[in-house]
Write a protein that holds these residues in place. Sequence first.
Motif, PDB file in Angstrom:
ATOM      1  N   LEU A 155     -13.136  -1.861   5.922  1.00  0.00           N
ATOM      2  CA  LEU A 155     -12.214  -1.591   4.829  1.00  0.00           C
ATOM      3  C   LEU A 155     -10.828  -1.282   5.399  1.00  0.00           C
ATOM      4  CD1 LEU A 155     -14.492   0.837   2.778  1.00  0.00           C
ATOM      5  CD2 LEU A 155     -14.123  -1.607   2.371  1.00  0.00           C
ATOM      6  N   LEU A 156      -9.826  -1.988   4.911  1.00  0.00           N
ATOM      7  CA  LEU A 156      -8.445  -1.800   5.370  1.00  0.00           C
ATOM      8  C   LEU A 156      -7.593  -1.377   4.187  1.00  0.00           C
ATOM      9  CD1 LEU A 156      -8.166  -5.105   7.429  1.00  0.00           C
ATOM     10  CD2 LEU A 156      -8.848  -2.839   8.262  1.00  0.00           C
ATOM     11  N   GLY A 157      -6.668  -0.488   4.431  1.00  0.00           N
ATOM     12  CA  GLY A 157      -5.794  -0.042   3.348  1.00  0.00           C
ATOM     13  C   GLY A 157      -4.903   1.084   3.789  1.00  0.00           C
ATOM     14  N   ARG A 158      -4.619   1.964   2.847  1.00  0.00           N
ATOM     15  CA  ARG A 158      -3.702   3.077   3.103  1.00  0.00           C
ATOM     16  C   ARG A 158      -4.275   4.357   2.511  1.00  0.00           C
ATOM     17  NH1 ARG A 158       0.609  -0.343   4.112  1.00  0.00           N
ATOM     18  NH2 ARG A 158       0.820  -2.086   2.710  1.00  0.00           N
ATOM     19  N   SER A 159      -3.977   5.446   3.177  1.00  0.00           N
ATOM     20  CA  SER A 159      -4.304   6.755   2.626  1.00  0.00           C
ATOM     21  C   SER A 159      -3.143   7.187   1.752  1.00  0.00           C
ATOM     22  CB  SER A 159      -4.529   7.773   3.743  1.00  0.00           C
ATOM     23  OG  SER A 159      -5.695   7.449   4.449  1.00  0.00           O
ATOM     24  N   ALA A 160      -3.465   7.633   0.553  1.00  0.00           N
ATOM     25  CA  ALA A 160      -2.447   8.090  -0.392  1.00  0.00           C
ATOM     26  C   ALA A 160      -2.831   9.499  -0.835  1.00  0.00           C
ATOM     27  CB  ALA A 160      -2.359   7.138  -1.577  1.00  0.00           C
ATOM     28  N   GLY A 161      -2.365  10.485  -0.089  1.00  0.00           N
ATOM     29  CA  GLY A 161      -2.760  11.859  -0.381  1.00  0.00           C
ATOM     30  C   GLY A 161      -4.224  12.050  -0.067  1.00  0.00           C
TER      31      GLY A 161
END
Length: 174
Positions: free
Chosen positions: A27-33
């Motif tokens: 899984l690839l993505g971004r942490s948002a808080g």
Amino acid sequence: MKTFLEAASAEYSFITEDEPRPCFAVLLGRSAGTEAVVEEVAFGRNARLTDPSAREEFASTIVPRFGTAYENPVRAWWLDPADLLTITRAADAAGLDVLGSIHLHPDWHRLGPECERNRPLSDHPTPMDEHMFRNSGWPVNVVCYLERRHGGLYYSLAAWDAECLRLPLRTNHS
């Protein structure tokens, strides 16, 4: 999710009583808080099929701890380290983080051999999954349970953190 579900459905269609046909992705993505937003999945090869050290690890550690079902080299996934490096580098170049993993649990207790009938799978982690989640340390680990019912394929998803605590999961169907 669509990319993974298409790949998982394709693998599911080839399951036989002797071969569970796994499906695994990063899984690839971004942490948002406090949330992790998955934007992409990346697939790699199963090193258990080619790497002697992976086969040895399963023979000496995994099979004695989790059972003879894991003697089958396609029963569990060991992501090829070269593929993980490639995936990580591509994610970095795209400004994405490696958030975790997703893998398929088919209704193997219906499709597999008679000896598997008493071990139902679901979207909950198996003891082997828990071992892998803890050792990877990835913050998000998704189990996709896929089963054939009423002539169609149905799925459920559940997300787990590195300590095997359930995470809230939302999907976007845009």
